[in-house]
Design a protein around this motif. Structure first.
Motif, PDB file in Angstrom:
ATOM      1  N   THR A  92       0.825  -1.212   0.000  1.00 14.49           N
ATOM      2  CA  THR A  92       0.000   0.000   0.000  1.00 14.49           C
ATOM      3  C   THR A  92       0.854   1.254   0.000  1.00 14.49           C
ATOM      4  OG1 THR A  92      -1.816  -1.117   1.135  1.00 14.49           O
ATOM      5  CG2 THR A  92      -1.751   1.287   1.298  1.00 14.49           C
ATOM      6  N   PHE A  93       1.839   1.317   0.890  1.00 15.75           N
ATOM      7  CA  PHE A  93       2.629   2.534   0.996  1.00 15.75           C
ATOM      8  C   PHE A  93       3.619   2.700  -0.147  1.00 15.75           C
ATOM      9  CE2 PHE A  93       0.799   2.439   5.201  1.00 15.75           C
ATOM     10  CZ  PHE A  93       0.497   3.778   5.398  1.00 15.75           C
ATOM     11  N   ILE A  94       4.170   1.597  -0.653  1.00 19.55           N
ATOM     12  CA  ILE A  94       5.031   1.711  -1.838  1.00 19.55           C
ATOM     13  C   ILE A  94       4.213   2.192  -3.021  1.00 19.55           C
ATOM     14  CG2 ILE A  94       6.367   0.401  -3.541  1.00 19.55           C
ATOM     15  CD1 ILE A  94       7.465  -1.301  -1.256  1.00 19.55           C
ATOM     16  N   ASP A  95       3.018   1.655  -3.168  1.00 19.61           N
ATOM     17  CA  ASP A  95       2.148   2.066  -4.268  1.00 19.61           C
ATOM     18  C   ASP A  95       1.753   3.542  -4.143  1.00 19.61           C
ATOM     19  OD1 ASP A  95       0.704   1.676  -6.637  1.00 19.61           O
ATOM     20  OD2 ASP A  95      -1.113   1.122  -5.547  1.00 19.61           O
ATOM     21  N   LEU A  96       1.464   3.995  -2.929  1.00 18.67           N
ATOM     22  CA  LEU A  96       1.138   5.411  -2.731  1.00 18.67           C
ATOM     23  C   LEU A  96       2.295   6.322  -3.130  1.00 18.67           C
ATOM     24  CD1 LEU A  96      -0.743   5.323   0.694  1.00 18.67           C
ATOM     25  CD2 LEU A  96      -1.716   5.962  -1.517  1.00 18.67           C
ATOM     26  N   ASP A  97       3.516   5.905  -2.797  1.00 18.24           N
ATOM     27  CA  ASP A  97       4.697   6.727  -3.076  1.00 18.24           C
ATOM     28  C   ASP A  97       5.155   6.653  -4.526  1.00 18.24           C
ATOM     29  OD1 ASP A  97       4.814   7.531  -0.459  1.00 18.24           O
ATOM     30  OD2 ASP A  97       6.432   6.150   0.100  1.00 18.24           O
ATOM     31  N   HIS A  98       5.196   5.443  -5.084  1.00 23.00           N
ATOM     32  CA  HIS A  98       5.845   5.231  -6.376  1.00 23.00           C
ATOM     33  C   HIS A  98       4.910   4.740  -7.479  1.00 23.00           C
ATOM     34  CE1 HIS A  98       9.790   5.732  -4.467  1.00 23.00           C
ATOM     35  NE2 HIS A  98       9.283   5.032  -3.457  1.00 23.00           N
ATOM     36  N   ARG A  99       3.682   4.416  -7.100  1.00 22.93           N
ATOM     37  CA  ARG A  99       2.708   3.858  -8.044  1.00 22.93           C
ATOM     38  C   ARG A  99       3.216   2.583  -8.717  1.00 22.93           C
ATOM     39  NH1 ARG A  99      -1.687   7.267  -8.801  1.00 22.93           N
ATOM     40  NH2 ARG A  99      -1.306   9.340  -7.998  1.00 22.93           N
ATOM     41  N   ILE A 100       3.869   1.764  -7.890  1.00 22.68           N
ATOM     42  CA  ILE A 100       4.328   0.441  -8.343  1.00 22.68           C
ATOM     43  C   ILE A 100       4.045  -0.571  -7.245  1.00 22.68           C
ATOM     44  CG2 ILE A 100       6.186   1.332  -9.816  1.00 22.68           C
ATOM     45  CD1 ILE A 100       8.137   0.396  -7.550  1.00 22.68           C
ATOM     46  N   ILE A 101       3.981  -1.816  -7.642  1.00 24.81           N
ATOM     47  CA  ILE A 101       3.967  -2.921  -6.691  1.00 24.81           C
ATOM     48  C   ILE A 101       5.168  -3.771  -7.066  1.00 24.81           C
ATOM     49  CG2 ILE A 101       2.753  -4.945  -5.831  1.00 24.81           C
ATOM     50  CD1 ILE A 101       0.137  -3.502  -6.535  1.00 24.81           C
ATOM     51  N   PRO A 102       6.195  -3.772  -6.216  1.00 26.87           N
ATOM     52  CA  PRO A 102       7.432  -4.496  -6.556  1.00 26.87           C
ATOM     53  C   PRO A 102       7.181  -5.977  -6.821  1.00 26.87           C
ATOM     54  CG  PRO A 102       7.770  -3.099  -4.633  1.00 26.87           C
ATOM     55  CD  PRO A 102       6.296  -3.098  -4.919  1.00 26.87           C
ATOM     56  N   ASN A 103       7.930  -6.512  -7.776  1.00 26.57           N
ATOM     57  CA  ASN A 103       7.815  -7.931  -8.112  1.00 26.57           C
ATOM     58  C   ASN A 103       8.064  -8.824  -6.910  1.00 26.57           C
ATOM     59  OD1 ASN A 103       7.178  -7.422 -10.752  1.00 26.57           O
ATOM     60  ND2 ASN A 103       9.280  -7.664 -11.495  1.00 26.57           N
ATOM     61  N   GLU A 104       8.926  -8.370  -5.995  1.00 26.90           N
ATOM     62  CA  GLU A 104       9.192  -9.170  -4.797  1.00 26.90           C
ATOM     63  C   GLU A 104       7.905  -9.464  -4.045  1.00 26.90           C
ATOM     64  OE1 GLU A 104      12.988  -6.858  -5.584  1.00 26.90           O
ATOM     65  OE2 GLU A 104      10.850  -6.490  -5.737  1.00 26.90           O
ATOM     66  N   PHE A 105       6.940  -8.565  -4.147  1.00 25.09           N
ATOM     67  CA  PHE A 105       5.668  -8.774  -3.453  1.00 25.09           C
ATOM     68  C   PHE A 105       4.607  -9.373  -4.365  1.00 25.09           C
ATOM     69  CE2 PHE A 105       7.734  -6.071  -0.447  1.00 25.09           C
ATOM     70  CZ  PHE A 105       7.311  -6.592   0.765  1.00 25.09           C
ATOM     71  N   SER A 106       4.492  -8.887  -5.601  1.00 28.37           N
ATOM     72  CA  SER A 106       3.440  -9.429  -6.465  1.00 28.37           C
ATOM     73  C   SER A 106       3.757 -10.868  -6.876  1.00 28.37           C
ATOM     74  CB  SER A 106       3.217  -8.538  -7.687  1.00 28.37           C
ATOM     75  OG  SER A 106       4.411  -8.412  -8.437  1.00 28.37           O
ATOM     76  N   LEU A 107       4.960 -11.115  -7.362  1.00 33.51           N
ATOM     77  CA  LEU A 107       5.314 -12.473  -7.769  1.00 33.51           C
ATOM     78  C   LEU A 107       5.613 -13.353  -6.548  1.00 33.51           C
ATOM     79  CD1 LEU A 107       7.620 -11.675 -10.822  1.00 33.51           C
ATOM     80  CD2 LEU A 107       5.202 -12.304 -10.827  1.00 33.51           C
ATOM     81  N   GLY A 108       6.394 -12.811  -5.624  1.00 39.28           N
ATOM     82  CA  GLY A 108       6.726 -13.569  -4.415  1.00 39.28           C
ATOM     83  C   GLY A 108       5.488 -13.905  -3.605  1.00 39.28           C
ATOM     84  N   GLY A 109       4.583 -12.942  -3.477  1.00 34.79           N
ATOM     85  CA  GLY A 109       3.342 -13.174  -2.743  1.00 34.79           C
ATOM     86  C   GLY A 109       2.462 -14.210  -3.420  1.00 34.79           C
ATOM     87  N   SER A 110       2.409 -14.155  -4.746  1.00 33.67           N
ATOM     88  CA  SER A 110       1.621 -15.144  -5.488  1.00 33.67           C
ATOM     89  C   SER A 110       2.172 -16.544  -5.284  1.00 33.67           C
ATOM     90  CB  SER A 110       1.614 -14.809  -6.983  1.00 33.67           C
ATOM     91  OG  SER A 110       0.989 -13.574  -7.203  1.00 33.67           O
ATOM     92  N   LEU A 111       3.488 -16.686  -5.371  1.00 36.59           N
ATOM     93  CA  LEU A 111       4.107 -17.998  -5.162  1.00 36.59           C
ATOM     94  C   LEU A 111       3.896 -18.477  -3.727  1.00 36.59           C
ATOM     95  CD1 LEU A 111       7.458 -17.558  -7.128  1.00 36.59           C
ATOM     96  CD2 LEU A 111       5.471 -18.952  -7.772  1.00 36.59           C
ATOM     97  N   TYR A 112       3.998 -17.555  -2.774  1.00 33.71           N
ATOM     98  CA  TYR A 112       3.804 -17.901  -1.368  1.00 33.71           C
ATOM     99  C   TYR A 112       2.381 -18.423  -1.133  1.00 33.71           C
ATOM    100  CZ  TYR A 112       3.662 -17.533   3.699  1.00 33.71           C
ATOM    101  OH  TYR A 112       3.524 -17.818   5.020  1.00 33.71           O
ATOM    102  N   LEU A 113       1.403 -17.700  -1.635  1.00 32.43           N
ATOM    103  CA  LEU A 113       0.010 -18.116  -1.437  1.00 32.43           C
ATOM    104  C   LEU A 113      -0.312 -19.400  -2.205  1.00 32.43           C
ATOM    105  CD1 LEU A 113      -1.787 -14.672  -1.365  1.00 32.43           C
ATOM    106  CD2 LEU A 113      -1.330 -16.214   0.548  1.00 32.43           C
ATOM    107  N   LEU A 114       0.295 -19.568  -3.357  1.00 34.48           N
ATOM    108  CA  LEU A 114       0.110 -20.818  -4.103  1.00 34.48           C
ATOM    109  C   LEU A 114       0.672 -21.996  -3.303  1.00 34.48           C
ATOM    110  CD1 LEU A 114      -0.956 -21.947  -6.767  1.00 34.48           C
ATOM    111  CD2 LEU A 114       1.326 -21.615  -7.725  1.00 34.48           C
ATOM    112  N   ALA A 115       1.855 -21.807  -2.715  1.00 37.57           N
ATOM    113  CA  ALA A 115       2.441 -22.850  -1.863  1.00 37.57           C
ATOM    114  C   ALA A 115       1.537 -23.124  -0.663  1.00 37.57           C
ATOM    115  CB  ALA A 115       3.834 -22.431  -1.405  1.00 37.57           C
ATOM    116  N   MET A 116       0.975 -22.079  -0.070  1.00 40.83           N
ATOM    117  CA  MET A 116       0.065 -22.251   1.068  1.00 40.83           C
ATOM    118  C   MET A 116      -1.163 -23.054   0.651  1.00 40.83           C
ATOM    119  SD  MET A 116       1.115 -20.869   3.921  1.00 40.83           S
ATOM    120  CE  MET A 116       2.585 -21.755   3.471  1.00 40.83           C
ATOM    121  N   ALA A 117      -1.643 -22.820  -0.550  1.00 43.49           N
ATOM    122  CA  ALA A 117      -2.835 -23.530  -1.028  1.00 43.49           C
ATOM    123  C   ALA A 117      -2.566 -25.033  -1.139  1.00 43.49           C
ATOM    124  CB  ALA A 117      -3.275 -22.973  -2.378  1.00 43.49           C
TER     125      ALA A 117
END
Length: 157
Positions: free
Chosen positions: A120-145
């Protein structure tokens, strides 16, 4: 172990843990979009660049005691720092109150809530969502599933 403690102590522990992770969230929010390490160097004043002493880096408390200013140069430090720390602590406490103590808090809820605050705060400042969170988060949640088939359903708690 934590279940055996009085609820007030559990909550106090959790708020302290949330404040510490909130402080780290501030580091990630500031440094990750700039391509800087989130580990080194230690935190520095945004104005004079002087290293911040450990006792001036206690979440929320230091900001209050220093009246939102750097000890060395007296430049104003944004209120965002304690806000992020308090937000992470409050979200962690809310998750614990809603779902109770569970391994899922530590495996699913806390990492996801931490990530949402940082994103949220990175997006507010830079209008980006870093790959470390978008891709990493997706892989993390997929592993959790796969590892916890019922663990991603909130009604399964």
């Amino acid at each position: 172990m934590l279940n055996s403690l009085p609820v007030a102590i559990q909550n106090l522990f959790l708020v302290g843990f949330g404040l510490i992770l909130g402080s780290f969230a501030n580091v990630v929010i500031h440094r990750l979009p700039l391509g800087q390490s989130v580990v080194r160097p230690r935190s520095r004043c945004p104005g004079c660049k002087k290293e911040i002493f450990w006792f001036d880096n206690v979440p929320v408390l230091s900001w209050i005691l220093l009246r939102g200013r750097c000890r060395a140069c007296k430049i104003k430090i944004s209120i965002r720092y304690p806000v992020v720390e308090l937000m992470v602590a409050a979200l962690f406490l809310a998750a614990k109150i809603q779902f109770g103590w569970s391994p899922l808090l530590w495996i699913r809820d806390f990492p996801v809530l931490f990530s949402f605050v940082v994103i949220t705060f990175i997006d507010l400042d830079h209008r980006i969502i870093p790959n470390e969170f978008s891709l990493g988060g997706s892989l993390y949640l997929l592993a959790m599933a796969f590892l916890l088939p019922d663990g991603l359903r909130f009604d399964a708690v």
